[in-house]
Structures are given as C-alpha cells and as structure tokens.
Enzyme design. Structure first.
Site, PDB file in Angstrom:
ATOM      1  N   ASN A   1      -1.501  -6.087   7.353  1.00 53.77           N
ATOM      2  CA  ASN A   1      -0.102  -5.680   7.446  1.00 53.77           C
ATOM      3  C   ASN A   1       0.037  -4.269   6.889  1.00 53.77           C
ATOM      4  OD1 ASN A   1       2.751  -5.292   6.676  1.00 53.77           O
ATOM      5  ND2 ASN A   1       2.981  -7.445   7.222  1.00 53.77           N
TER       6      ASN A   1
ATOM      7  N   ILE B   1       0.826  -1.196   0.000  1.00 50.74           N
ATOM      8  CA  ILE B   1       0.000   0.000   0.000  1.00 50.74           C
ATOM      9  C   ILE B   1       0.871   1.260   0.000  1.00 50.74           C
ATOM     10  CG2 ILE B   1      -0.198   0.094   2.525  1.00 50.74           C
ATOM     11  CD1 ILE B   1      -3.182   0.848   2.091  1.00 50.74           C
TER      12      ILE B   1
ATOM     13  N   LYS C   1       2.400  -2.653   5.661  1.00 56.14           N
ATOM     14  CA  LYS C   1       3.230  -2.521   4.473  1.00 56.14           C
ATOM     15  C   LYS C   1       2.701  -3.335   3.300  1.00 56.14           C
ATOM     16  CE  LYS C   1       7.735  -1.293   6.396  1.00 56.14           C
ATOM     17  NZ  LYS C   1       9.185  -1.621   6.405  1.00 56.14           N
ATOM     18  N   GLU C   2       1.633  -4.079   3.527  1.00 59.31           N
ATOM     19  CA  GLU C   2       1.100  -4.905   2.445  1.00 59.31           C
ATOM     20  C   GLU C   2      -0.264  -4.360   1.992  1.00 59.31           C
ATOM     21  OE1 GLU C   2       1.900  -9.177   2.682  1.00 59.31           O
ATOM     22  OE2 GLU C   2       3.101  -8.789   4.474  1.00 59.31           O
ATOM     23  N   MET C   3      -1.365  -4.951   2.429  1.00 59.54           N
ATOM     24  CA  MET C   3      -2.670  -4.469   1.968  1.00 59.54           C
ATOM     25  C   MET C   3      -3.214  -3.341   2.842  1.00 59.54           C
ATOM     26  SD  MET C   3      -4.243  -8.155   0.753  1.00 59.54           S
ATOM     27  CE  MET C   3      -5.780  -7.519   0.106  1.00 59.54           C
TER      28      MET C   3
END
Length: 489
Positions: free
Chosen positions: A271, A231, A273-275
C-alpha cells in the site's frame, strides 16, 4: 329524532369497522399460518423440543416478512399508502437483521452463528419485536411470556451446546460472552519465523516500517493514533484495528476485504500510504537478501521453497495466531472466580447486555464475527460534522450492495481499554465517549445515564488480558515467543 339517527349511524359504522377489522385479522391469521416457514420431513429440529419451541414462536410472529427478501407479503402491502410505509419498514428490517439464515438453520438442524443468537436475544429480552403497529393487524403474533422464554432458552441452549469454552463455569455455558482459550493451535516453528518477519523493516519500501509500526504489541496491538502513519509520514485513512485476538475474526480489515490473517498481512506491504513497497517481488527480494533468511525459510517450508508473498504472509499469519489474550479478570469471572470483578463491574456487564451492546459484541472476542451499520439507530455521520471519505464507505466497497453502505466489521472489545482512540475514524477520544456514542447511535437507548457509562466503562476495563502470561499493559515492544506450555505464569 335526528340525534338518535346520527347516533345509530355512528354505531353502525363502528360496528362495520369492527367487523371489517375482525374479518381482516381472521384472514391475515390464516394467511400468516399458511405461508409460515416449514420444516422438511428430515429436519433434525423436529426431534429437538427446545429448538421446536423456538421455531414455533418464530412461525407465529412471521419475522420473515420484514427480515428476508422475497417473502409473500399480506395483501395490504400493495395498497398505496400502506405500501409506502411498509417499504420503509421492510428496508429497515433487512438493514437491521437477515432472518433467512435462521430459517435455513432450523430447516437443516444447524446452529445459528454466535452473532445471530446474540441479536435475537437482544430484541427478545428488550421486548422490541414484533412492533406494535404490526400487532394491530396480526394480534396472534404477540409473543407471550412462555414464547419469549422458549426463544431465550433456545438461545442459551445453542450457545451451551455449540459455543461454550471448555473452561467456562457451568453457570455461564450459555452466556453471551465466553472466555478466550488459553492456547491456540499453532505451528510454532512457522510462528517463530513469522515473529521475525512481523518486526522486519525490510518489507517496507524504505526500510523504516514493519507490521508493529501500526500494530504495536506494547500498545494493545494498535498505534494509539486516530489514523496510522505510513511511509514518508503519510497519514492513512482509517484507524488501525488491534492485531491481538484477530485470529477470532471472521475476516480482516474494517470492511472485511481480507478473508484471513495472511490476506491482511499482504495488504499494507504494497500500500503506497502504508509500508510502501513497490510490489511483492521487491519486498520478497529484500527479505531474501538478509543473512540467514534463506536458511530459516528452508527449515520451515522445505529446501525447495521460495521466499515469496505466499510464504511470508503465511508465516506472519501463523505468528499472529499466537497473539491471543486470555486470563483477563472477566475471563476469570466466567471461569467461576466470582470475586475477580467488583460489584460495579458486574453491574456494568448487566447494563452492557440490557442496553443491547452484547447484540453485536459477543462470543470469545466480543466482536469480529459480524458486520454492522455505523449509525444503525442514529445519524452518526450527520452529527460528526465532517465530510465523508472513502474510509466511511464500509463494506459496500467490497460487496457493492447498497445495504452495506457504512457497514463495518464489528471490532472486538478485548483489551479495549488500551486501543483508543476508538471507531473506524478514531472519533471517540475516551472510552467513556465510546460507550456513550455507541449507545446513542447503535442502540434504541440513545441517552444513557452517567452511571451507566461509568459502570459499562468499568466492565470494559476488566477485558484486558495477558499475552503468554504477561499482562497486556506490560508487554514489551518485541515480546519473546514461547510455545504452548512455556508461557509465563
């Protein structure tokens, strides 16, 4: 006169040394046999001649000295200099392989895991065990040709009996690699809902990402990046493993922190740093607000069900069970089509086994069923010349066991030609690089030839399979889901 006296003195000392060594060896042989693992009276192994022959060979070698914790070690282990040397060997032995489960399996009459059988086959085929230094004090532990054949016969018999795929040709029933099954046991209605969710960007914090963002089905189940982009363009810390054939993994993520596919599906959603969803209540609410989604969940989970973390991840996991890739050229070879792979590819497979790659990459998925230290046989991280990060910690972050530092789940090699860059840090930029580096850092055969690299790479390219009848390098971004029996031919 003086010279003859000196000669007699030297001879006497030599004779005393030989007598001392002989007496020590005799004592150690008795000690080894007295303390060797035993089978209980009711063990099924006692009635299995093939297993008994292998167990007897292991009893003679005493693999448990270095490869189990708490073994009653010989007296010389307590001597100052010997203790320092053997403490290192003991640490290395337990780092490389834990023999305790093998003893327990023999005692209970159960089969070892696929990975355990592969590791044993590797070291026995390469004649690496027992070490020569150990044999100077335990010469009875030398494995002769019959004993080695007994162990290797047992390995293949166990595979053929417990792990052979239904459609493998009889000649390959005991082989280290088995064909991927054509179909998986799947709830297809649930999987259809899971497919919708797999591509649903409402699960992310800003509505821009979905599972396929990092695990593209048109990219071998990965994103072909060194580390994934999350993201707001943030870079993740680790290389994305393939979602294809992940159902065969013993656990999920490089460090194995998720016990199953549903546990893996839950992690990236929240997360940062992810979704990047703030929490699962928020993510589930976004899904509930989508037109028709409530009806789809009710049709699968019942009218009283809720759209929640549990139902969302359960459906995604069911869809991911369909992401298996049978019918590679190598699978066709294992099923009896000898012409499915070339002479070079066959050489590559043989070198893959001889060098020791198959000690970790075995079974249906050729990996995913064990953990291994990165840099087991060489200084991988020192040679990398970049600072260590938390992503390099490996499984120690989950278990807190010092032996698990830099230990990662062995990646499966199915479709590996499509999944680069390779390794947890994406440091291998070509498949040839990956082959050479694996030999250097993970096997005793540190400097393999260019011919070996080319042949093994050629073999690895035969592992690209099909998803529902479509060659994996031709799968579209969002392939249709066809229940078993409806896949393309």
């Amino acid at each position: 006169m003086r010279q003859s006296t000196i000669i007699r003195g030297i001879a006497a000392l030599a004779a005393l040394g030989v007598a001392t060594w002989g007496g020590t060896v005799t004592y150690l042989e008795h000690f080894d046999h007295a303390g060797a693992p035993k089978l209980p009276a009711g063990s099924l192994t006692l009635h299995d001649p093939v297993s008994m022959a292998a167990f007897s060979a292991f009893q003679e070698v005493r693999c448990d000295y270095c490869h189990t914790k708490g073994a009653d070690l010989p007296f010389y282990f307590k001597l100052p200099l010997a203790n320092q040397i053997m403490s290192h060997d003991l640490t290395e032995g337990q780092l490389h392989f834990n023999f305790a489960p093998i003893i327990a399996d023999f005692q209970q009459g159960k089969p070892p895991t696929i990975e355990q059988l592969s590791r044993i086959e590797e070291v026995i085929s390469q004649n690496r065990m027992p070490p020569k230094v150990y044999l100077t004090m335990h010469p009875h532990a030398y494995l002769d040709e019959k004993q080695r054949n007994d162990i290797l016969t047992w390995v293949r018999e166990q595979r053929a009996r417990y792990y052979a795929s239904a459609d493998v040709t009889p000649a390959f029933r005991g082989e280290v690699v088995q064909p991927i099954p054509e179909v998986a046991s799947v709830d297809w209605k649930k999987a259809a809902l899971g497919r919708t969710l797999y591509f649903d960007k409402h699960l992310s914090g800003d509505g821009t990402l979905n599972c396929a963002s990092c695990h593209g089905l048109n990219k071998g189940g990965v994103d072909n990046l060194v580390t994934s982009t999350g993201i707001h363009g943030q870079k993740g810390p680790i290389n994305a493993p393939s979602v294809y054939d992940a159902t065969f993994n013993m656990a999920q993520f490089w460090d194995g922190r998720a016990k199953d596919l549903a546990g893996q599906a839950a992690g990236p959603v929240t997360n940062p740093k992810e979704m990047g969803a703030h929490n699962w209540d928020e993510a589930a609410a976004h899904v509930r607000d989508e037109p028709g989604m409530a009806e789809q969940f009710s049709a699968v989970y019942g009218p009283d069900s809720t759209i929640s973390k549990d139902t969302v991840t359960d459906a995604i996991a069911e869809y991911e069970k369909t992401l298996i890739t049978p019918d590679s050229r190598f699978d066709q070879y294992l099923k009896g089509a000898s012409g499915a792979i070339t002479a070079q590819e066959k050489r590559g497979y043989e070198r893959f086994k001889e060098i020791g790659c198959s000690g970790c990459h075995s079974g249906v998925a050729m990996g995913g069923d064990a953990y291994e230290v990165m840099g087991l046989e060489g200084p991988y991280f020192a040679d990398r010349h970049t600072a260590l990060t938390a992503a390099d910690d490996g499984r120690i972050g989950v278990t807190k066991n010092p032996n698990d530092e830099h230990r990662f789940k062995v990646p499966n090699l199915r479709n590996v030609a499509l999944t680069g860059p390779w390794f947890h840090d994406g440091s291998a930029k070509t498949l040839e690089d990956a082959v050479r580096m694996m030999a250097k850092y993970q096997t005793p055969d540190h400097d393999i030839s260019d011919q070996d690299v080319n042949d093994i790479t050629a073999f690895l390219k035969t592992l690209t399979g099909k998803y529902q009848g479509v060659p994996l390098d031709q799968v579209p971004e969002q392939p249709e889901l066809k229940p078993a029996g409806q896949a393309a031919n």
